[in-house]
Design a protein around this motif. Structure first.
Motif, short mmCIF file in Angstrom:
data_model
loop_
_atom_site.label_atom_id
_atom_site.label_comp_id
_atom_site.label_asym_id
_atom_site.label_seq_id
_atom_site.Cartn_x
_atom_site.Cartn_y
_atom_site.Cartn_z
N ALA A 151 -3.32 2.86 -6.23
CA ALA A 151 -2.24 3.21 -7.17
C ALA A 151 -2.35 4.67 -7.58
O ALA A 151 -1.33 5.37 -7.69
N THR A 152 -3.57 5.15 -7.79
CA THR A 152 -3.78 6.54 -8.17
C THR A 152 -3.33 7.48 -7.06
O THR A 152 -2.68 8.50 -7.31
N ALA A 153 -3.65 7.15 -5.82
CA ALA A 153 -3.25 7.98 -4.69
C ALA A 153 -1.73 8.01 -4.55
O ALA A 153 -1.14 9.08 -4.34
N VAL A 154 -1.10 6.86 -4.69
CA VAL A 154 0.36 6.81 -4.58
C VAL A 154 1.00 7.58 -5.73
O VAL A 154 1.95 8.33 -5.54
N ALA A 155 0.47 7.42 -6.93
CA ALA A 155 1.03 8.11 -8.10
C ALA A 155 0.87 9.62 -7.99
O ALA A 155 1.68 10.36 -8.55
N ALA A 156 -0.14 10.09 -7.28
CA ALA A 156 -0.30 11.53 -7.09
C ALA A 156 0.89 12.11 -6.33
O ALA A 156 1.28 13.25 -6.55
N LEU A 157 1.47 11.30 -5.47
CA LEU A 157 2.63 11.73 -4.69
C LEU A 157 3.94 11.44 -5.40
O LEU A 157 4.91 12.18 -5.25
N THR A 158 3.97 10.35 -6.15
CA THR A 158 5.18 9.95 -6.89
C THR A 158 4.76 9.58 -8.31
O THR A 158 4.58 8.40 -8.62
N PRO A 159 4.57 10.59 -9.18
CA PRO A 159 4.09 10.31 -10.54
C PRO A 159 5.00 9.35 -11.30
O PRO A 159 6.19 9.26 -11.05
N GLY A 160 4.39 8.66 -12.22
CA GLY A 160 5.09 7.69 -13.06
C GLY A 160 4.36 6.37 -13.01
O GLY A 160 3.43 6.17 -12.23
N PRO A 161 4.76 5.43 -13.83
CA PRO A 161 4.02 4.18 -13.97
C PRO A 161 4.22 3.17 -12.84
O PRO A 161 3.47 2.20 -12.74
N ALA A 162 5.21 3.35 -11.98
CA ALA A 162 5.53 2.33 -10.98
C ALA A 162 4.34 1.91 -10.11
O ALA A 162 4.14 0.71 -9.90
N PRO A 163 3.53 2.83 -9.58
CA PRO A 163 2.39 2.38 -8.77
C PRO A 163 1.41 1.50 -9.57
O PRO A 163 0.86 0.54 -9.02
N ALA A 164 1.23 1.81 -10.83
CA ALA A 164 0.32 0.99 -11.66
C ALA A 164 0.93 -0.38 -11.92
O ALA A 164 0.20 -1.39 -11.95
N VAL A 165 2.23 -0.44 -12.11
CA VAL A 165 2.91 -1.73 -12.33
C VAL A 165 2.75 -2.61 -11.09
O VAL A 165 2.39 -3.79 -11.19
N ARG A 166 2.98 -2.04 -9.92
CA ARG A 166 2.84 -2.82 -8.68
C ARG A 166 1.39 -3.24 -8.46
O ARG A 166 1.12 -4.37 -8.02
N ALA A 167 0.46 -2.36 -8.76
CA ALA A 167 -0.96 -2.70 -8.61
C ALA A 167 -1.35 -3.80 -9.60
O ALA A 167 -2.13 -4.69 -9.25
#
Length: 181
Positions: A151-167
């Motif tokens: 989630a951290t790696a994905v968020a680095a490319l697309t900031p915002g809470p969405a990667p954390a929500v999916r994780a």
């Protein structure tokens, strides 16, 4: 200015610059200029750039981990609290991914002090997740670590809470499956 104040100024400047621009892109003279600490004192406190990078990462680890531990303490759903905390972090305007993996990505396994801090930080995060899921659930803790890191790696490319929500959603699937099995 005493050495403690100089050290704090140097670490503040290093953290802001290294995290925003990268370790290799920022020279010691730039750290000196941003911190207002004379070059002679800078090199007395941090004799080499590796020492400054290591100290920056150690300080960041202490703050980062303490903040995460505080977020999960007393939570009814501590695993969800981890991913909610990550979502808030991913939403910060200056978010630029994981400082530890960024530094490792730039420097590789060369500087032993830096590599040690990166490994300790990841081991500490893994231990925290292990504490949350309980004893004898090492596989689950490892899986949660992969979700958090991914989630951290994905968020680095697309900031915002969405990667954390999916994780977080994936973490709940894993937790539910581990209760059934």
């Amino acid at each position: 200015m005493d050495d403690e104040e100089a050290r704090t100024r140097l670490l503040d400047a290093a953290e802001a610059l290294f995290y925003a621009e990268g370790v290799q892109a920022v020279g010691m003279d730039r750290i000196r200029a941003e911190s207002g600490v004379p070059l002679k004192r800078l090199y007395r406190i941090f004799p080499a750039k590796e020492a400054l990078v290591t100290a920056y990462l150690e300080r960041r680890d202490q703050r980062w981990t303490a903040s995460l531990r505080e977020a999960v303490a007393g939570s009814a759903d501590p695993v969800a609290a981890v991913f909610e905390w990550l979502g808030r972090w991913f939403s910060e305007p200056d978010f630029r991914g994981c400082a530890f993996l960024n530094a490792y990505g730039e420097l590789g396994a060369g500087p032993a002090g830096v590599l040690d801090v990166v490994r300790r930080h990841k081991a500490e995060l893994r231990a925290l997740l292990g504490d949350l899921v309980g004893p004898d659930r090492e596989d689950l803790a490892d899986q949660l670590l992969l979700l958090a890191e991914g989630a951290t790696a994905v968020a680095a490319l697309t900031p915002g809470p969405a990667p954390a929500v999916r994780a977080r959603e994936a973490a709940h699937v894993l937790l539910n499956a581990s209760r059934v099995g």
